[in-house]
Design a protein around this motif. Structure first.
Motif, short mmCIF file in Angstrom:
data_model
loop_
_atom_site.label_atom_id
_atom_site.label_comp_id
_atom_site.label_asym_id
_atom_site.label_seq_id
_atom_site.Cartn_x
_atom_site.Cartn_y
_atom_site.Cartn_z
N THR A 57 0.83 -1.21 0.00
CA THR A 57 0.00 0.00 0.00
C THR A 57 0.86 1.26 0.00
OG1 THR A 57 -0.15 0.06 2.43
CG2 THR A 57 -1.84 -1.19 1.25
N ASP A 60 5.35 2.10 -4.75
CA ASP A 60 5.06 2.14 -6.17
C ASP A 60 6.17 1.48 -6.99
OD1 ASP A 60 7.11 3.98 -5.96
OD2 ASP A 60 5.98 5.68 -6.76
N LEU A 232 0.89 4.26 -7.16
CA LEU A 232 0.85 4.15 -5.71
C LEU A 232 -0.56 3.85 -5.21
CD1 LEU A 232 2.42 4.46 -3.04
CD2 LEU A 232 1.85 6.90 -3.09
N ASN A 233 -1.58 4.41 -5.86
CA ASN A 233 -2.96 4.25 -5.39
C ASN A 233 -3.67 3.05 -6.02
OD1 ASN A 233 -3.16 5.23 -7.97
ND2 ASN A 233 -4.67 6.83 -7.51
N ASP A 235 -5.06 -0.68 -6.47
CA ASP A 235 -5.54 -1.67 -5.51
C ASP A 235 -4.41 -2.66 -5.18
OD1 ASP A 235 -8.07 -3.13 -4.25
OD2 ASP A 235 -6.87 -4.65 -5.26
#
Length: 256
Positions: A57, A60, A232-233, A235
């Motif tokens: 989470t 990246d 990075l965002n 899922d």
């Protein structure tokens, strides 16, 4: 499905000797580096995230290096693959090892990914495939990905093509959610090789790179360097599936 009580926690700042981890379904023990190495701290407070994937989470990018065994270096005999996975700061995130027979590269394999607490957080399974009719669906390469072990989150499947290497990433319902497209020549020398990660509408959102590691290492060992990048965002399950695709690409194109 792994229960919370089965997930061990060991303080990260306590020095340890090399620890032998024995899985209940395997007769082989695997020695995992521990102790003075710098491990990434696990993020906390991540809802709806498979246990052990919390690290992803906050990331990246992942850097993957294959460990060279002395036996392979001295004799050329291929040993079971082991990998260190780090973040861009050089901190350890995961440790991966292959359980398959090292003499059957085209046969089935089982890959286990462990965290700092030596818990298995990802499990990759590739069934046996034939080499005679490579474009028949049953003969194409694929891996099933579970997180935690026993709970399938998706698959990575090779696509029949005669030009660029292609793979589909599917979720647990069998829907294709991402694509991977490689170069026409995935085994070029003296430069990195990039496999683009594409969204459903063919927008590039990341890549898997096989990094050129030098002539001597490339010629005399199967030890490879990879990196994988993703939004990075994205899922966390999709990040895990892109990460799993790296190992399938390694087996298909670079384990020779």
């Amino acid at each position: 499905m792994m229960q919370m009580k089965e997930y061990k926690e060991v303080p990260q700042d306590v020095p340890q000797d090399d620890t032998v981890v024995r899985q209940p379904t395997s007769a082989d023990a695997v020695r995992i580096p521990s102790g003075p190495e710098n491990w990434m701290s696990i993020p906390v407070g991540m809802p709806n995230c498979p246990q052990g994937l919390e690290y992803l989470t906050a990331l990246d990018q992942l850097l993957v290096s294959q460990k060279i065994e002395k036996l392979e270096l001295l004799t050329g005999f291929e040993t079971k693959n082991r990998f260190k996975i780090k973040n861009s700061l050089g901190q350890n995130v995961y440790f991966a090892y292959e359980e398959s027979d090292c003499c059957t590269q085209r046969g089935p394999f089982e890959m286990k990914i462990l965290d700092n607490f030596q818990n298995e957080v990802l499990h990759l399974t590739r069934p046996f495939r034939c080499d005679l009719l490579c474009c028949f669906p049953d003969c194409l390469n694929a891996v099933e990905v579970s997180a935690p072990p026993g709970q399938v989150i998706g698959t990575v499947e090779q696509v029949c093509t005669f030009l660029r290497p292609k793979f589909n990433i599917k979720n647990s319902f069998g829907d294709t959610v991402l694509h991977i497209e490689g170069p026409i020549c995935p085994c070029k020398c003296f430069s990195d090789t990039n496999f683009k990660v594409l969204s459903a509408n063919n927008e590039e959102i990341g890549k898997i790179s096989k990094q050129w590691s030098g002539l001597g290492r490339e010629l005399f060992t199967d030890a490879d360097y990879f990196s994988v990048t993703f939004p990075l965002n994205l899922d966390v399950r999709m990040k895990a599936l892109i990460f799993a695709a790296l190992f399938l690409i390694d087996v298909v194109y670079y384990e020779h």
